[in-house]
Structure formats: structure tokens, C-alpha cells
Write an enzyme that holds these catalytic residues in place. Structure first.
Site, PDB file in Angstrom:
ATOM      1  N   ARG A  36      -5.606 -26.725  -6.771  1.00 53.46           N
ATOM      2  CA  ARG A  36      -5.928 -27.296  -5.453  1.00 53.46           C
ATOM      3  C   ARG A  36      -4.738 -27.239  -4.500  1.00 53.46           C
ATOM      4  O   ARG A  36      -4.915 -27.125  -3.292  1.00 53.46           O
ATOM      5  CB  ARG A  36      -6.433 -28.723  -5.602  1.00 53.46           C
ATOM      6  N   LYS A 195     -25.540 -33.328 -17.294  1.00 56.24           N
ATOM      7  CA  LYS A 195     -26.692 -34.098 -16.825  1.00 56.24           C
ATOM      8  C   LYS A 195     -27.664 -33.325 -15.951  1.00 56.24           C
ATOM      9  O   LYS A 195     -27.286 -32.714 -14.967  1.00 56.24           O
ATOM     10  CB  LYS A 195     -26.164 -35.279 -16.005  1.00 56.24           C
ATOM     11  N   GLY A 348     -15.951 -28.669 -11.903  1.00 53.52           N
ATOM     12  CA  GLY A 348     -14.620 -28.787 -12.505  1.00 53.52           C
ATOM     13  C   GLY A 348     -14.544 -28.196 -13.904  1.00 53.52           C
ATOM     14  O   GLY A 348     -13.620 -27.446 -14.231  1.00 53.52           O
ATOM     15  N   GLY A 371     -18.549 -32.004  -6.503  1.00 53.86           N
ATOM     16  CA  GLY A 371     -19.684 -32.737  -5.935  1.00 53.86           C
ATOM     17  C   GLY A 371     -20.092 -32.246  -4.559  1.00 53.86           C
ATOM     18  O   GLY A 371     -21.287 -32.176  -4.236  1.00 53.86           O
TER      19      GLY A 371
HETATM   20  P1  ADP Z   1     -19.145 -29.082 -14.281  1.00 52.03           P
HETATM   21  O1  ADP Z   1     -17.919 -29.971 -14.254  1.00 52.03           O
HETATM   22  O2  ADP Z   1     -18.808 -27.638 -14.380  1.00 52.03           O
HETATM   23  O3  ADP Z   1     -20.110 -29.391 -13.164  1.00 52.03           O
HETATM   24  P2  ADP Z   1     -20.468 -30.839 -16.140  1.00 52.03           P
HETATM   25  O4  ADP Z   1     -19.480 -31.897 -15.810  1.00 52.03           O
HETATM   26  O5  ADP Z   1     -21.865 -31.036 -15.700  1.00 52.03           O
HETATM   27  O6  ADP Z   1     -19.939 -29.407 -15.635  1.00 52.03           O
HETATM   28  O7  ADP Z   1     -20.533 -30.631 -17.712  1.00 52.03           O
HETATM   29  C1  ADP Z   1     -19.419 -30.261 -18.463  1.00 52.03           C
HETATM   30  C2  ADP Z   1     -19.456 -30.855 -19.850  1.00 52.03           C
HETATM   31  O8  ADP Z   1     -20.697 -30.610 -20.461  1.00 52.03           O
HETATM   32  C3  ADP Z   1     -18.406 -30.260 -20.756  1.00 52.03           C
HETATM   33  O9  ADP Z   1     -17.452 -31.257 -21.038  1.00 52.03           O
HETATM   34  C4  ADP Z   1     -19.199 -29.856 -21.998  1.00 52.03           C
HETATM   35  O10 ADP Z   1     -18.541 -30.220 -23.201  1.00 52.03           O
HETATM   36  C5  ADP Z   1     -20.486 -30.634 -21.852  1.00 52.03           C
HETATM   37  N1  ADP Z   1     -21.618 -30.020 -22.546  1.00 52.03           N
HETATM   38  C6  ADP Z   1     -22.135 -28.799 -22.327  1.00 52.03           C
HETATM   39  N2  ADP Z   1     -23.154 -28.561 -23.170  1.00 52.03           N
HETATM   40  C7  ADP Z   1     -23.276 -29.648 -23.959  1.00 52.03           C
HETATM   41  C8  ADP Z   1     -24.159 -30.015 -25.032  1.00 52.03           C
HETATM   42  N3  ADP Z   1     -25.108 -29.187 -25.451  1.00 52.03           N
HETATM   43  N4  ADP Z   1     -23.996 -31.229 -25.582  1.00 52.03           N
HETATM   44  C9  ADP Z   1     -23.034 -32.068 -25.148  1.00 52.03           C
HETATM   45  N5  ADP Z   1     -22.185 -31.794 -24.150  1.00 52.03           N
HETATM   46  C10 ADP Z   1     -22.305 -30.589 -23.551  1.00 52.03           C
HETATM   47 MG    MG Z   2     -17.649 -32.015 -14.840  1.00 49.37          MG
END
Ligand code: ADP
Ligand code: MG
Length: 392
Positions: A36, A195, A348, A371
Site C-alpha cells: 500500500r 463467507k 486481502g 471492501g
Molecule cells: P479475500 O480476503 O481475498 O476477500 P476472504 O477473506 O473472503 O478472501 O477469505 C479468505 C480465507 O478463506 C482464507 O483465510 C482461507 O483460509 C479461507 N478459506 C478458503 N476456503 C476455505 C474452506 N473451504 N474452509 C475454510 N476456510 C477457507
Molecule cells: Mg480476507
């Protein structure tokens, strides 16, 4: 969107207040990842080159309106000084008088202490916006990662000073607008991560524009469950099943394919060294949880991604932080960078994943917004962008 731009702002001989997103991870009081900070440099350098005196400000973490020495921007000041080879004057403002900034020479850079040490920042208190505006003759917002927040430094200053979007903000908006309004087809959306609730808004807004939506990660479990598949001990969001079914229906109606994993890597405990195996999704044992997409799913997803003209990817396909559940995310990352089309990655953890595979430079655009990128793609109006466009 018609944003006022940095290139059109008259800054020569002026003091310019710049809102940045310097919300970097810290470790042992040092900047652990300076992505960043590097992303903020083009705007700072342009202002300096054009003869402005620059005062930067940012939030860091969530100190909740109180001074927290662990969330001081001091390590960021050091990193900026190193990168720019200039003296950075950090001041205790907004909790003290900014006198030392007002007579600052032009060969130094000003940096205010963490804006969120002051409760008025998140409360969008006009008195803080006025104090901040009094530091500059003009304002540049380059904090794309904060434009979805109606905070004092984001929305309160543009009505008070000539204002413009910095280069990072401008680029982010151009790229995300292109995804929404002018994506070339095939347009493939790849979603994963934790989620469903975080990402369903994006799916809804882009359903009619995307040709296919590939879903992995924990998020896929809820989609599989909505299809009537027993996902064993995998995490699902029960309260979202209705919305998921509705979304799948809408996709069907608009001819957009939603593709789910055909196989997954499962384990009976959530741990790095758990014994794991690959199973078809119809055969997930009752006591097992899906922690990655399986090899067959990678074979299904990869060519579709690689042949796309536009790809947006948000959310890892599995628990990529643990080697044995990282394969799906790695395969998808390779498919994304092998596509000759326009590729955008946001989130992230997704960025951390692509960095860990050493593929960062091969993506068209990495959206540092988190976000803010998701809310933009959901079609929401973002307060920080509204405040700027109101000036143009
Ligand atoms: P981003 O930050 O890219 O938007 P998220 O915060 O939504 O992504 O999700 C990232 C997390 O999701 C990672 O820490 C990863 O370990 C977890 N994750 C991905 N697939 C699974 C799964 N099948 N079960 C549990 N955790 C998961
Ligand atoms: Mg995340």
C-alpha cells in the site's frame, strides 16, 4: 463516473493534504508488507514534482478513537522516508496542534498520526474535517480502500477545499467500471473465501454481465448445500440458503452458468497437518469438512478461466495458507495469469495468495481496495466517491 482528477488540480506552490490508505500490516513495529505504501507513491511524487508541499494522512487498523501506540504510523513514516529519500515529519495531529506542519519546508513530507486515534474520524464529525482542511490549500483523495466509509477525512474535506482523485483511486475506479460496464466476453467471475454473505451482493450485481461464475472456497459449501448436497462437517451459512437458491435461479434465468466444485479435499479436523483425502462432493463423509477444491474441479475451472477475455477473482479456493489445502488456489492463480484477457484480483487474502505464488506481476490489475472494491462491484454508491464527484 466523472471524478475530478489530480492532473487537473492546480498545486504549484500550494500545500496539499493527501488522504492515503496506508493501512499496512505491521510486525514488531515494522511494516510487514509495503504494497500500500508503494501504491501511494505515484500520487505523492507527482505532487512533489509539480511543486506542492505534501501532507499525508491515513488510518491504520482499528484503534476505535483512542491512541494506541501499537497502531502508530511511525513505522509508515520511516518506510515513506526510505522510499522517497526525504525527511518525513510525523505529527501528533489530530490530537495536537499542527503548527510544525504549517511552516514545513517543501523538501520534507508531512504525515499526520493515525486518523482513527481521534473518535471524530469515524463519527464523521465536521469539526475534524475543518481542522484537516485548514492544513491544506487543496485536497487529494487516493485512499481507494477507504472510499466506502463516510468518515471525516473521506467525505468531510471535498466540500471545503479544491479536491481531486489521486492516481490509485482513478485507476481503481477505471478498472472496476470497466468490469461493470465494458467487460469483454467471455467474462468469468471466480469467487471463493470464507463467507457467502460478503460476496452475494457482487454475484447479484454481475449475474447478468458475467458468462460464468465459478465458486470455490468455504463459500462453495453453502452453494452445494443449497443444491441439496450433504457437505458433512463443512462450514455453511444456513441463514443464507434461501438467498443462494434465489441467486442460482436468477443466474439460470439470465443464462449465466454457476459452476460448483465436483470434488473437494476434505479433512476431519481443521488443522495444517490433518490427514486429508480427495472425494466427490456427493461423497463427503459426515465428519469431514471441505478445505480445498479437488483436482477434477481444477480441471473444470482452469480452461474456462484461461480462455476468458475478462476475469475477476476474489477469494481463495481453499485454506491456501496450509500447503496441503493450497493446490486449488494455486491452480486458479496460474489459470488467471495464463489468460490473455483483462484480469483483476481483489481481496486481502487473494492478494496474499497471488503474492505467495510469485505471480503478482502477471495480473492486469490488483485491486488493493478490499471492501471498497466489493461494494463498488455490488453497484453501491460509495460516499468518498460521491463527495469527490459533487465537486466536478
Ligand atoms: P479475500 O480476503 O481475498 O476477500 P476472504 O477473506 O473472503 O478472501 O477469505 C479468505 C480465507 O478463506 C482464507 O483465510 C482461507 O483460509 C479461507 N478459506 C478458503 N476456503 C476455505 C474452506 N473451504 N474452509 C475454510 N476456510 C477457507
Ligand atoms: Mg480476507
Amino acid at each position: 463516473m466523472k471524478l475530478p482528477l489530480l492532473d487537473d488540480l492546480d498545486v504549484r506552490g500550494k500545500r496539499v493534504l493527501v488522504r492515503l490508505d496506508l493501512n499496512v500490516p505491521l510486525k514488531d513495529s515494522k511494516v510487514a508488507d509495503d504494497t500500500r505504501i508503494r501504491a501511494a507513491l505515484p500520487t505523492i511524487e507527482k505532487l512533489l514534482d509539480n511543486g506542492a508541499t505534501v501532507i499525508c494522512c491515513s488510518h491504520l487498523g482499528r484503534p476505535k478513537g483512542k491512541v494506541d501506540p501499537d497502531l502508530s504510523l511511525m513505522p509508515v513514516a520511516q518506510a515513506l522516508a526510505d522510499r522517497l529519500s526525504m525527511k518525513v515529519r510525523k505529527t501528533e495531529m489530530p490530537n495536537g496542534p499542527p503548527e510544525d506542519l504549517l511552516d514545513m519546508p517543501r523538501d520534507q513530507l508531512g504525515l499526520l498520526e493515525n486518523l482513527r486515534f481521534d473518535p471524530r474520524e469515524e463519527a464523521n464529525d465536521p469539526s475534524l474535517a475543518m481542522e484537516l482542511a485548514s492544513l491544506g490549500d487543496a485536497f487529494v483523495n487516493d485512499a481507494f480502500g477507504a472510499v466506502h466509509r463516510a468518515h471525516a477525512s473521506v467525505v468531510g474535506i471535498p466540500p471545503l477545499l479544491p479536491s481531486a482523485a489521486g492516481y490509485l483511486l482513478q485507476k481503481e475506479v477505471e478498472v472496476l467500471e470497466k468490469l461493470i460496464d465494458a467487460a469483454e466476453h467471455p467474462f468469468v467471475l471466480v469467487l471463493g473465501g470464507v463467507k457467502v454473505s460478503d460476496k452475494l451482493g457482487v454475484v447479484r450485481n454481475l449475474i447478468a454481465k458475467a458468462d460464468s461464475i465459478l465458486i470455490g472456497g468455504a463459500m462453495a459449501n453453502t452453494f452445494l448445500a443449497a443444491r441439496g448436497i450433504d457437505v458433512g462437517a463443512s462450514k455453511i451459512e444456513e441463514d443464507r440458503l434461501g438467498e443462494v437458491k434465489e441467486t442460482v435461479e436468477r443466474a439460470r434465468a439470465s443464462g449465466t452458468k454457476i459452476e460448483l466444485p465436483a470434488d473437494v479435499v476434505v479433512a476431519t479436523e481443521f488443522s495444517e497437518n490433518a490427514a486429508s483425502k480427495v472425494v466427490r462432493v456427493e461423497r463427503i463423509p459426515r465428519n469431514a469438512m471441505a478445505l480445498d477444491i479437488g483436482p477434477l474441479t481444477c480441471v473444470n475451472f482452469s480452461p474456462e478461466i484461461a480462455e476468458a477475455k475478462t476475469v475477476f477473482w476474489n477469494g481463495p479456493m481453499g485454506v491456501f495458507e496450509w500447503h496441503q489445502f493450497s493446490n486449488g488456489t494455486r491452480e486458479v492463480a496460474h489459470a488467471v495469469v495464463s489468460s490473455l484477457g483483462f484480469s483483476v484480483i481483489g481481496g486481502g487474502d487473494s492478494i496474499a495468495a497471488i503474492n505467495s505464488f510469485g505471480l503478482t506481476d502477471r495480473v492486469t490489475h490488483i485491486s488493493t481496495g478490499g471492501g471498497a472494491s466489493l461494494e463498488f462491484l455490488e453497484g453501491k454508491s460509495l460516499p468518498g466517491l460521491e463527495a469527490l464527484t459533487a465537486r466536478s
